[in-house]
Design a protein around this motif. Structure first.
Motif, PDB file in Angstrom:
ATOM      1  N   THR A  65      33.520 -31.577  86.060  1.00  0.00           N
ATOM      2  CA  THR A  65      34.912 -31.125  86.031  1.00  0.00           C
ATOM      3  C   THR A  65      35.284 -30.416  87.326  1.00  0.00           C
ATOM      4  N   GLY A  66      34.391 -29.579  87.831  1.00  0.00           N
ATOM      5  CA  GLY A  66      34.673 -28.892  89.094  1.00  0.00           C
ATOM      6  C   GLY A  66      34.799 -29.856  90.261  1.00  0.00           C
ATOM      7  N   THR A  67      33.920 -30.846  90.321  1.00  0.00           N
ATOM      8  CA  THR A  67      33.990 -31.827  91.408  1.00  0.00           C
ATOM      9  C   THR A  67      35.254 -32.674  91.304  1.00  0.00           C
ATOM     10  N   LEU A  68      35.606 -33.091  90.101  1.00  0.00           N
ATOM     11  CA  LEU A  68      36.833 -33.865  89.921  1.00  0.00           C
ATOM     12  C   LEU A  68      38.060 -33.043  90.329  1.00  0.00           C
ATOM     13  N   THR A  69      38.041 -31.748  90.052  1.00  0.00           N
ATOM     14  CA  THR A  69      39.141 -30.882  90.474  1.00  0.00           C
ATOM     15  C   THR A  69      39.239 -30.819  91.988  1.00  0.00           C
ATOM     16  N   LEU A  70      38.099 -30.714  92.648  1.00  0.00           N
ATOM     17  CA  LEU A  70      38.098 -30.683  94.115  1.00  0.00           C
ATOM     18  C   LEU A  70      38.603 -31.996  94.698  1.00  0.00           C
ATOM     19  N   VAL A  71      38.229 -33.118  94.078  1.00  0.00           N
ATOM     20  CA  VAL A  71      38.688 -34.417  94.578  1.00  0.00           C
ATOM     21  C   VAL A  71      40.198 -34.553  94.419  1.00  0.00           C
ATOM     22  N   LEU A  72      40.721 -34.145  93.266  1.00  0.00           N
ATOM     23  CA  LEU A  72      42.171 -34.201  93.066  1.00  0.00           C
ATOM     24  C   LEU A  72      42.891 -33.266  94.045  1.00  0.00           C
ATOM     25  N   LEU A  73      42.330 -32.089  94.276  1.00  0.00           N
ATOM     26  CA  LEU A  73      42.926 -31.169  95.253  1.00  0.00           C
ATOM     27  C   LEU A  73      42.924 -31.773  96.646  1.00  0.00           C
ATOM     28  N   ALA A  74      41.830 -32.457  97.001  1.00  0.00           N
ATOM     29  CA  ALA A  74      41.760 -33.100  98.318  1.00  0.00           C
ATOM     30  C   ALA A  74      42.795 -34.208  98.442  1.00  0.00           C
ATOM     31  N   ALA A  75      42.989 -34.987  97.371  1.00  0.00           N
ATOM     32  CA  ALA A  75      43.983 -36.059  97.417  1.00  0.00           C
ATOM     33  C   ALA A  75      45.389 -35.497  97.582  1.00  0.00           C
ATOM     34  N   VAL A  76      45.699 -34.419  96.853  1.00  0.00           N
ATOM     35  CA  VAL A  76      47.027 -33.807  96.974  1.00  0.00           C
ATOM     36  C   VAL A  76      47.226 -33.211  98.357  1.00  0.00           C
ATOM     37  N   ALA A  77      46.219 -32.490  98.863  1.00  0.00           N
ATOM     38  CA  ALA A  77      46.336 -31.879 100.192  1.00  0.00           C
ATOM     39  C   ALA A  77      46.479 -32.939 101.275  1.00  0.00           C
ATOM     40  N   GLY A  78      45.720 -34.037 101.176  1.00  0.00           N
ATOM     41  CA  GLY A  78      45.833 -35.096 102.170  1.00  0.00           C
ATOM     42  C   GLY A  78      47.190 -35.771 102.141  1.00  0.00           C
ATOM     43  N   ALA A  79      47.708 -36.028 100.934  1.00  0.00           N
ATOM     44  CA  ALA A  79      49.030 -36.660 100.835  1.00  0.00           C
ATOM     45  C   ALA A  79      50.116 -35.742 101.388  1.00  0.00           C
ATOM     46  N   LEU A  80      50.056 -34.451 101.078  1.00  0.00           N
ATOM     47  CA  LEU A  80      51.053 -33.516 101.597  1.00  0.00           C
ATOM     48  C   LEU A  80      50.967 -33.411 103.113  1.00  0.00           C
ATOM     49  N   ALA A  81      49.747 -33.410 103.665  1.00  0.00           N
ATOM     50  CA  ALA A  81      49.597 -33.323 105.121  1.00  0.00           C
ATOM     51  C   ALA A  81      50.183 -34.551 105.811  1.00  0.00           C
ATOM     52  N   ARG A  82      49.920 -35.736 105.261  1.00  0.00           N
ATOM     53  CA  ARG A  82      50.471 -36.946 105.875  1.00  0.00           C
ATOM     54  C   ARG A  82      51.995 -36.986 105.747  1.00  0.00           C
ATOM     55  N   HIS A  83      52.524 -36.541 104.609  1.00  0.00           N
ATOM     56  CA  HIS A  83      53.978 -36.530 104.435  1.00  0.00           C
ATOM     57  C   HIS A  83      54.628 -35.524 105.391  1.00  0.00           C
ATOM     58  N   ALA A  84      54.012 -34.362 105.563  1.00  0.00           N
ATOM     59  CA  ALA A  84      54.556 -33.370 106.492  1.00  0.00           C
ATOM     60  C   ALA A  84      54.517 -33.879 107.926  1.00  0.00           C
ATOM     61  N   ALA A  85      53.473 -34.620 108.284  1.00  0.00           N
ATOM     62  CA  ALA A  85      53.399 -35.173 109.640  1.00  0.00           C
ATOM     63  C   ALA A  85      54.520 -36.181 109.878  1.00  0.00           C
ATOM     64  N   ARG A  86      54.815 -37.002 108.867  1.00  0.00           N
ATOM     65  CA  ARG A  86      55.916 -37.959 109.025  1.00  0.00           C
ATOM     66  C   ARG A  86      57.260 -37.257 109.124  1.00  0.00           C
ATOM     67  N   LEU A  87      57.432 -36.161 108.380  1.00  0.00           N
ATOM     68  CA  LEU A  87      58.696 -35.428 108.454  1.00  0.00           C
ATOM     69  C   LEU A  87      58.887 -34.773 109.819  1.00  0.00           C
ATOM     70  N   LEU A  88      57.810 -34.255 110.386  1.00  0.00           N
ATOM     71  CA  LEU A  88      57.929 -33.564 111.672  1.00  0.00           C
ATOM     72  C   LEU A  88      58.210 -34.533 112.816  1.00  0.00           C
ATOM     73  N   THR A  89      57.609 -35.701 112.769  1.00  0.00           N
ATOM     74  CA  THR A  89      57.821 -36.663 113.853  1.00  0.00           C
ATOM     75  C   THR A  89      59.095 -37.472 113.667  1.00  0.00           C
ATOM     76  N   GLY A  90      59.617 -37.521 112.421  1.00  0.00           N
ATOM     77  CA  GLY A  90      60.893 -38.188 112.194  1.00  0.00           C
ATOM     78  C   GLY A  90      60.839 -39.671 112.500  1.00  0.00           C
ATOM     79  N   PRO A  91      61.960 -40.205 112.976  1.00  0.00           N
ATOM     80  CA  PRO A  91      62.014 -41.650 113.252  1.00  0.00           C
ATOM     81  C   PRO A  91      61.301 -42.046 114.538  1.00  0.00           C
ATOM     82  N   SER A  92      60.688 -41.083 115.238  1.00  0.00           N
ATOM     83  CA  SER A  92      60.031 -41.430 116.504  1.00  0.00           C
ATOM     84  C   SER A  92      58.878 -42.394 116.292  1.00  0.00           C
ATOM     85  N   LEU A  93      58.153 -42.215 115.166  1.00  0.00           N
ATOM     86  CA  LEU A  93      57.042 -43.131 114.892  1.00  0.00           C
ATOM     87  C   LEU A  93      57.542 -44.552 114.674  1.00  0.00           C
TER      88      LEU A  93
END
Length: 613
Positions: free
Chosen positions: A270-298
């Motif tokens: 259960t603890g490992t599954l929680t860490l994996v889900l946390l990693a997936a959420v953190a990674g998705a938020l980081a990628r979404h924030a990177a796209r927002l900061l760079t805007g249409p330039s990419l």
């Protein structure tokens, strides 16, 4: 699929380790109880171990779908409430550590921000030796020093337990300082390229305040760091095992470690599954924030490359640090690292024992020197393998993205237990365990830089002029991406050396009296107040290794495979300082002139045509 494989591997851990799970659970429940056949049979019948691992895993998954993670094999309590409570504590600690890391990163980059915002940076690359030393300090050593000095001797802040905001200050500092030093060094590596972009030239010409320029430069560089920031979030949540143990914090990392050592499968899964889900959420938020900061330039390919050819490396500091490290090893090698002298226990540094002695009277300098041969050799091999793997998988972000999130969620201790279960215990077990996750930050860094480099103006112009994909990869993308990733890998070298020895100390590799550097720190940590030299000496060698790695990589770059064609009396764009005029139209290569402004005539790769940008 990878998450399912990880959970299944953890479910098979007691059987992979070739130990009787009933015996391990019985010892965890009551260390004084004799493991009689009747007692072991009662544990097997109670937990259903006689059915084998697959039925156990199926029952756990079936209950999890109904919101029931089962009961702990050791304590008998419900798993889900304890994991939820531990996750909340770890998230609070992570937030405090992240705040300390951001402040540390800003401090590391303060000189570059000040020089760049006032157009005084030129082509110089700031040093970063101090940040390398800070990043090389192990977290548990920083935690021990803070607890003994600030809490015990000065009495300013509490050290043990978790009862309010005051109790999170010291562990947040211990976790945030090394992480902030690494993030600050990575940001410091990108800032010179941001201050050399056309927007910075225009802003300086219009008289934009230096503070605004510094803020915009940081915003320009942050998207390349957000994926690693997401990895740091997960690492601070689940990988803070040593700090949580020192300060007695009931967080998720400590809970997972204790469950792994006791083979308490419901809690561990259960603890490992929680860490994996946390990693997936953190990674998705980081990628979404990177796209927002760079805007249409990419999308439009309107970015400018942050890659700037490094100035000639200063060879004095690497030679100095290398000579100091070689001198330490050379002075200690003739001495016996295993010789015991009970009469010389915890002696202060002297002419006989230059770095003092430990609790058994062994010469610390001798143990440092002999431990360097094995620790540094394996650490260099793991670092090289992590660099190659990280770069190759970073070039395939769609493939490596989910793998990075999942692998990074596995604490190093749990990875060591899994590797030990599959490959058995041995001298290379820690190396395999550390190598499992050492490549993830490098792959995330490569993917982030590659995404921005592919959206640059000069790459769009070069592709339009007929450049092939191989030409773009070898002459444009790799020369821009590899140097900062190599510097990042060298910055992590001391941490890899420490992780290798720390896993050995936990019984997953080399055993005492082996003179590994991590063992030296762990063995002498209880005597830090009485004999601080026993900890300062190996920590100083680790810091020296970090300073050597970063200064040696300060000028790491891949030269462009073509040469600028400049008219007599002019300079190429990369040779010009940010506040100097560029070469006149008609000079330069396609990739360099296209991003400097309009009016430049460029020649296609291989001389296949010309055009104006």
């Amino acid at each position: 699929m990878l998450t399912a494989a990880l959970v299944c591997g953890i479910g098979l851990l007691p059987w992979l380790s070739r130990n009787d799970p009933a015996l391990t659970v019985l010892k965890a429940r009551s260390a004084d109880r004799d493991p009689t056949p009747e007692a072991l049979r009662a544990v097997r019948d109670q937990l259903g171990l006689s059915d084998g691992p697959l039925p156990l895993l199926g029952r756990w998954l079936g209950g999890l779908l109904q919101g029931d993670a089962g009961r702990s094999w050791v304590s008998g309590s419900q798993v889900l409430p304890s994991v939820t409570q531990a996750l909340g504590i770890s998230l609070m600690l992570m937030a405090g550590a992240l705040a300390v890391a951001v402040c540390t990163a800003v401090t590391v980059c303060a000189r570059t921000l000040w020089l760049g915002s006032r157009r005084r940076l030129g082509t110089r690359r700031p040093g970063g030796t101090g940040s390398a030393v800070l990043a090389a300090l192990p977290e548990f050593l920083v935690a021990s020093v803070l607890a003994s000095v600030i809490s015990v001797q000065l009495g300013w802040l509490p050290a043990l337990g978790w009862y309010g905001p005051e109790w999170m200050v010291l562990p947040s500092i211990a976790l945030g300082l090394p992480a902030g030093a690494v993030l600050g060094r990575m940001l410091d590596d990108l800032l010179p390229g941001a201050f050399a972009e056309p927007w910075a030239l225009a802003a300086a010409a219009r008289g934009l305040p230096p503070r605004s320029m510094a803020r915009k430069a940081v915003r320009r560089c942050v998207p390349g760091l957000l994926p690693n920031l997401g990895l740091f979030v997960v690492g601070l949540t689940g990988g803070a095992v040593a700090v949580e143990q020192i300060f007695d914090i009931p967080g998720l990392g400590q809970l997972t470690l204790r469950a792994a050592l006791a083979q308490d499968l419901p809690v561990l899964q259960t603890g490992t599954l929680t860490l994996v889900l946390l990693a997936a959420v953190a990674g998705a938020l980081a990628r979404h924030a990177a796209r927002l900061l760079t805007g249409p330039s990419l999308r439009d390919g309107a970015l400018h490359s942050l890659h700037r050819p490094a100035p000639p490396a200063r060879h004095v500091l690497p030679l100095l640090y290398g000579a100091m490290l070689a001198a330490v090893i050379g002075l200690g090698l003739p001495r016996d690292p295993l010789a015991l002298d009970p009469a010389a226990r915890l002696q202060a540094p002297s002419f006989t024992h230059v770095s003092g002695t430990d609790a058994l009277g062994r010469d610390i300098l001798a143990r440092i020197a002999h431990g360097a041969l094995s620790t540094l050799g394996i650490a260099l091999a793991v670092s090289a393998a992590a660099l190659v793997t990280g770069v190759l998988l970073g070039l395939l972000p769609r493939l490596s993205g989910p793998v990075v999130d999942t692998v990074n969620a596995v604490p190093p201790v749990l990875a060591g237990l899994l590797v030990t279960g599959v490959a058995g215990s041995g001298p290379w077990t820690p190396a395999l365990a550390v190598a499992v996750g050492a490549w993830t930050p490098l792959a995330a860094h490569t993917s982030a830089l590659l995404q921005q480099e592919r959206a640059t103006l000069h790459l769009t112009a070069t592709r339009a002029l007929g450049a092939t994909d191989w030409y773009l990869l070898t002459r444009e993308l790799l020369p821009a991406v590899l140097p900062p990733v190599v510097r990042h890998a060298l910055l992590r070298l001391p941490g890899i050396a420490l992780n290798l020895a720390a896993l050995g100390f936990l019984g997953l590799g080399a055993q005492p009296p082996s003179p590994d550097w991590g063992l030296l720190l762990a063995e002498n940590q209880p005597y830090v107040e009485r004999a601080p030299w026993a900890v300062i000496a190996p920590a100083a060698v680790l810091a020296l290794l970090g300073a050597l790695a970063v200064t040696a990589a300060g000028g790491a770059h891949l030269p462009r495979l073509r040469r600028f064609r400049c008219e007599k009396g002019t300079r190429s764009p990369d040779e010009a300082a940010p506040d100097e005029p560029l070469a006149p139209p008609g000079t330069g290569s396609p990739s360099e002139t296209s991003q400097k402004g309009p009016g430049y005539v460029v020649t296609s790769p291989g001389g296949r045509g010309t055009g104006a940008v």
